[in-house]
Every structure is written in C-alpha cells, then in structure tokens.
Design an enzyme around this catalytic site. Structure first.
Site, PDB file in Angstrom:
ATOM      1  N   CYS A  60     -79.418 -44.579 -39.679  1.00 50.83           N
ATOM      2  CA  CYS A  60     -78.166 -44.875 -38.967  1.00 50.83           C
ATOM      3  C   CYS A  60     -78.419 -45.874 -37.849  1.00 50.83           C
ATOM      4  O   CYS A  60     -77.691 -46.868 -37.705  1.00 50.83           O
ATOM      5  CB  CYS A  60     -77.583 -43.580 -38.409  1.00 50.83           C
ATOM      6  SG  CYS A  60     -75.923 -43.763 -37.711  1.00 50.83           S
ATOM      7  N   CYS A  61     -79.464 -45.638 -37.060  1.00 53.88           N
ATOM      8  CA  CYS A  61     -79.803 -46.572 -35.980  1.00 53.88           C
ATOM      9  C   CYS A  61     -80.224 -47.932 -36.524  1.00 53.88           C
ATOM     10  O   CYS A  61     -79.931 -48.972 -35.927  1.00 53.88           O
ATOM     11  CB  CYS A  61     -80.918 -45.993 -35.115  1.00 53.88           C
ATOM     12  SG  CYS A  61     -80.428 -44.606 -34.073  1.00 53.88           S
ATOM     13  N   CYS A  68     -74.646 -43.740 -28.580  1.00 56.25           N
ATOM     14  CA  CYS A  68     -73.527 -43.454 -29.470  1.00 56.25           C
ATOM     15  C   CYS A  68     -73.011 -42.038 -29.208  1.00 56.25           C
ATOM     16  O   CYS A  68     -73.783 -41.113 -28.918  1.00 56.25           O
ATOM     17  CB  CYS A  68     -73.959 -43.588 -30.922  1.00 56.25           C
ATOM     18  SG  CYS A  68     -74.332 -45.290 -31.417  1.00 56.25           S
ATOM     19  N   CYS A 123     -74.497 -38.752 -30.906  1.00 52.61           N
ATOM     20  CA  CYS A 123     -75.909 -38.433 -30.659  1.00 52.61           C
ATOM     21  C   CYS A 123     -76.263 -38.408 -29.181  1.00 52.61           C
ATOM     22  O   CYS A 123     -77.442 -38.515 -28.814  1.00 52.61           O
ATOM     23  CB  CYS A 123     -76.805 -39.439 -31.380  1.00 52.61           C
ATOM     24  SG  CYS A 123     -76.570 -39.468 -33.179  1.00 52.61           S
ATOM     25  N   CYS A 143     -84.048 -45.430 -30.511  1.00 55.12           N
ATOM     26  CA  CYS A 143     -83.272 -45.849 -31.671  1.00 55.12           C
ATOM     27  C   CYS A 143     -84.070 -46.754 -32.599  1.00 55.12           C
ATOM     28  O   CYS A 143     -83.756 -46.879 -33.778  1.00 55.12           O
ATOM     29  CB  CYS A 143     -81.992 -46.547 -31.232  1.00 55.12           C
ATOM     30  SG  CYS A 143     -82.262 -48.126 -30.377  1.00 55.12           S
TER      31      CYS A 143
END
Length: 243
Positions: free
Chosen positions: A119-120, A200, A203, A226
C-alpha cells in the site's frame, strides 16, 4: 547507475555532512538550495510547518512536493492549503499515486488492512520517486528525536542517485515548539487531539503522553517507515545531462 557514480555521490554526501554536521538549519537549507535542482518534500504533518517556514523566508518559489495518497486526513488537506497560503509558498506540487496501480493492487481501498508495505509502495514510494526524477536531490524534515533508525540521522545523505538534506536533523521537540511559538505558525489541527506524527488516516492513531512520536503509526505492527526514507538505491536514475 555505475558503481563508481554511487561512490562519487556517497563521497559528496559524506563531505557535505562533515561540513554541515554542526551547522544551523538555515545554513544547511541554504547549502541544499544551492546544490542543483532541489525540491522540498513535505507531508504537511505535525512538525512540517517549521521547515516550510524556513523555506518561505529564502525561496518561496521553490517546488514543494506533497504526497496526496488518497487516504490522508481531511484535516491534513485543509492544513496544506492553509500553510501554503499563510507562508506564501507558490509552487506546491500535489503528487498522487498512479490510478493504474491503485486499480490493480487496491481497487477497494482496503489493501492497508492486509499488506501495508505494498500500500505504501504504490501510494507513496513510487509516486515520489517518479516525481523526483527531474531533480538532483531533495530536502526533508526528518529529525533524530523521532527515534528508531532516525536517531542516527545524518544531515546529508546519499539517496540512490541523489543527495538528501535533513536541515532539522538535530532539532528537538522543544526546538520545534519554540520556533512555532516565536513565529506564530499554524498548528496541524490533529496535534491538539494527541497526534504527534500524522500519515494516512487508516494507519495513524494518537499517542499517549510519554510515547514515542511515531508510536501511533502502524500501531501494533513492527512497521516504522513507509519506505520513502529507507536505505537502498532508488529506482530513479541520475537526472540526464543538459548538455
């Protein structure tokens, strides 16, 4: 990039770090701005306004790259606009993930629940690396007081094919707060709610008194970064010669 080029960049970074290790933030920033095409990268998070304020006093037209991951707090988006307007920063570049990547890997927006690293990578690491291709290096707001690997942070680092400057590396929480107070700088609205490091929304959590500033990031996991600031060669090469 050839090994000898890596060695040259590492040697250049080491020489600059030796020169600037004990220099004030303003001197480090000035040196960075005079080193080719350099952009500032800012999260517009809890402490970001200090470095942005220093930049505004010497080069308000310098590009500032802001990663809009699509999962930021609404408060962060509003704060980014407020800070840019307050400080007179004229070249805020909004960097977003490639829609093809999010469609392929995270079509339902739930990837952070199962694979935070990927995702990062698609929302932050890859978009920033692509955005930095047209620059010789970048300026960050990293600080040693964040702890973890950042406790050993150098003022200047070799980052793949580029130079990375950390003008506030030696600043403490108290230094940050004092600068904000002295210049009446706007605070991120989530700081008052206990958020010490803001990423984000899915998180990031608030922290308890006495906790590490980044304890609320990916809470309950071993993840602390990240990927943007991890060691290792970048995917982007040195900027082509203008000759």
């Amino acid at each position: 990039m050839p090994l000898d080029a890596h060695a040259l960049i590492a040697a250049h970074a080491a020489a600059l770090n030796a020169e600037l290790a004990d220099a004030p933030a303003e001197a480090i920033l000035a040196r960075a701005l005079g080193t080719g095409e350099i952009a500032m990268v800012s999260s517009f998070g809890a402490e970001s306004v200090v470095l942005l304020h220093l930049l505004s006093r010497v080069d308000p037209d310098r590009p500032v790259l802001f990663l809009e991951t699509g999962m930021l707090f609404a408060e962060t988006l509003a704060y980014q606009t407020e800070v840019a307007e307050t400080l007179g920063l004229t070249d805020i570049r909004i960097i977003r993930p490639d829609p093809a990547d999010t469609f392929a890997h995270d079509p339902d927006g739930l990837l952070h629940q199962s694979d935070t690293d990927t995702c990062c990578a698609i929302r932050k690491v890859k978009p920033l690396e692509l955005a930095l291709q047209s620059f010789d290096g970048w300026i960050t707001g990293l600080k040693r007081h964040h702890g973890g690997d950042r406790a050993r942070l150098a003022v200047v680092e070799a980052d793949g094919a580029a130079l990375k400057f950390n003008p506030l590396a030696a600043w403490s929480r108290e230094d940050i707060a004092a600068h904000m107070d002295a210049h009446a700088l706007p605070r991120h609205p989530l700081v008052a709610k206990g958020f010490a490091s803001i990423g984000c929304a899915p998180c990031t959590e608030s922290v308890l008194p006495g906790e590490d500033a980044r304890a609320g990031r990916w809470r309950g996991t071993e993840k602390t970064e990240c990927g943007i600031h991890l060691d290792g060669a970048r995917i982007w090469p040195a900027r082509p010669s203008k000759d």
